[in-house]
Design an enzyme around this catalytic site. Structure first.
Site, PDB file in Angstrom:
ATOM      1  N   CYS A 143       0.823  -1.217   0.000  1.00  0.00           N
ATOM      2  CA  CYS A 143       0.000   0.000   0.000  1.00  0.00           C
ATOM      3  C   CYS A 143       0.852   1.260   0.000  1.00  0.00           C
ATOM      4  O   CYS A 143       0.522   2.247  -0.639  1.00  0.00           O
ATOM      5  CB  CYS A 143      -0.913   0.014   1.209  1.00  0.00           C
ATOM      6  SG  CYS A 143      -0.005   0.127   2.761  1.00  0.00           S
ATOM      7  N   HIS A 278      -2.340   1.431   6.927  1.00  0.00           N
ATOM      8  CA  HIS A 278      -2.591   1.358   5.489  1.00  0.00           C
ATOM      9  C   HIS A 278      -2.353   2.721   4.838  1.00  0.00           C
ATOM     10  O   HIS A 278      -2.933   3.722   5.249  1.00  0.00           O
ATOM     11  CB  HIS A 278      -4.040   0.904   5.269  1.00  0.00           C
ATOM     12  CG  HIS A 278      -4.394   0.640   3.846  1.00  0.00           C
ATOM     13  ND1 HIS A 278      -3.637  -0.176   3.024  1.00  0.00           N
ATOM     14  CD2 HIS A 278      -5.426   1.081   3.084  1.00  0.00           C
ATOM     15  CE1 HIS A 278      -4.200  -0.215   1.820  1.00  0.00           C
ATOM     16  NE2 HIS A 278      -5.280   0.540   1.831  1.00  0.00           N
ATOM     17  N   ASN A 301      -8.001   4.424  -2.835  1.00  0.00           N
ATOM     18  CA  ASN A 301      -7.450   3.209  -2.251  1.00  0.00           C
ATOM     19  C   ASN A 301      -6.800   2.371  -3.360  1.00  0.00           C
ATOM     20  O   ASN A 301      -6.890   2.728  -4.550  1.00  0.00           O
ATOM     21  CB  ASN A 301      -8.565   2.428  -1.538  1.00  0.00           C
ATOM     22  CG  ASN A 301      -8.017   1.432  -0.530  1.00  0.00           C
ATOM     23  OD1 ASN A 301      -6.802   1.280  -0.368  1.00  0.00           O
ATOM     24  ND2 ASN A 301      -8.910   0.726   0.142  1.00  0.00           N
TER      25      ASN A 301
END
Ligand SMILES: *[C@@H]1O[C@H](CO)[C@@H](O)[C@H](O)[C@H]1NC(C)=O
Ligand SMILES: *[C@@H]1O[C@H](CO)[C@@H](O)[C@H](O)[C@H]1NC(C)=O
Length: 326
Positions: A143, A278, A301
């Protein structure tokens, strides 16, 4: 607004109660979900174990959706047969800096955009052509690379006029201060980009979902670079507004909770927690008229387009952690 919402809820619960005799069993729902997501298990034992987790997750989703005091909806998705621990291990990947590493991220009290006063009521960098399509990190804790790349793609378009898709794989393979699919930090990714004088394009150095050997030839074929980066003062939402007014910003959120994981649409107003795990990118902010005027951050995302609002999530504007390249 309230009237409309309560009518919908009454209606939905009538449908459910009228149908409850025929409500598919949890086994049938799991089968259906498996077919929908192409999931297979190695034996009946594993299937029974996954069914149990699926059931717990589904109960959480249905309970949350029923409560009615939320400005968001949850839904099943490809992560529905994983425990929180499995999910965190495989699909997030932000390593919190250990104290000796966090020198650079000592949060400054001054920052480039501290005097920005023209903060609009909303901004969406997608509409300004500064955001590439939604990508998918897959089963790899990378991520941090996607977050950093989204911010660099943004500032590259804003300062140079061209939207160029840049390589996460290069960061995964070559940014050795980070840990590839086992996690990393956006700040370390920015430092690598500065030192290497840039990143290759996504097409030249495509994503593999696993860490490989750094391709040194591709590494040198930079398509875009940054000169420096800085962190925003921690926990200062106004500072984040000022920065996002000027460019997309890398941030860290807690994503391993069930509300974030099963987010489907709306403005997430559950307690996400401060256990940042994240990396994502804030690409805008605004106010959701359809959700009682909830103010939100628009976040890109890296879990593919089927998650959330076509790959994006809107989160109630609240404390998060930040950094952005200049
Ligand atoms: C913001 O304004 C203050 C006061 O005028 C000034 O001291 C500071 O250098 C400015 N900051 C930036 C980043 O321009
Ligand atoms: C919604 O209501 C439930 C039950 O009263 C409560 O536990 C929860 O915190 C509330 N959620 C929000 C987002 O207000």
């Amino acid at each position: 607004m309230f009237v409309i919402i309560s009518l919908v809820i009454t209606c939905a619960s009538q449908v459910v109660s009228g149908r409850s005799m025929h409500e598919p069993s949890i086994v049938a729902k799991h089968e259906q979900w498996m077919a929908q997501h192409g999931r297979t298990y190695k034996d009946e034992l594993e299937k029974a174990m996954r069914l149990k987790i699926f059931k717990q997750n589904l109960e959480y989703i249905e309970k949350a959706n029923k409560e009615g005091n939320r400005t968001y909806k949850l839904g099943t998705n490809e992560f529905s047969d994983l425990t929180n621990e499995e999910f965190r291990a495989s699909y997030t990947g932000y390593n919190r800096p250990v104290p000796s590493l966090s020198r650079q991220s000592s949060r400054p009290s001054t920052f480039k955009y501290q005097n920005v006063t023209d903060v609009p009521t909303s901004i969406d960098w997608r509409k300004k052509g500064a955001v590439t399509h939604i990508k998918n990190q897959g089963n790899c804790g990378s991520c941090w690379a996607f977050s950093a790349v989204a911010a660099v793609e943004g500032i590259t378009q804003i300062t140079g006029g061209k939207l160029i898709e840049l390589s996460e794989q290069q960061l995964v393979d070559c940014s050795t201060d980070n840990n590839g699919c086992s996690g990393g930090l956006m700040d370390k990714a920015f430092e690598y980009i500065i030192e290497n004088k840039g990143l290759a394009t996504e097409a030249d150095y495509p994503y593999q979902q696993e860490q490989g050997t750094c391709d040194e030839q591709k590494e040198k074929a930079a398509a875009a670079t940054i000169g420096k980066y800085e962190d925003l003062p921690k926990g200062d939402e106004h500072a984040l507004l000022q920065a996002v007014t000027k460019q997309p910003v890398s941030v860290c959120v807690e994503a391993s909770g069930q509300a974030f994981r099963f987010y489907e649409r709306g403005v997430l107003n559950a307690e996400c927690g401060n256990n940042c795990d994240h990396g994502v990118a804030v690409v805008g902010f605004g106010t959701a008229e359809e959700e009682d005027g909830a103010n939100y951050w628009l976040i890109k995302n890296s879990w593919g387009e089927t998650w959330g609002e076509s790959g994006y999530i809107r989160i109630l504007r609240d404390e998060v952690g930040y950094g952005y390249p200049l």
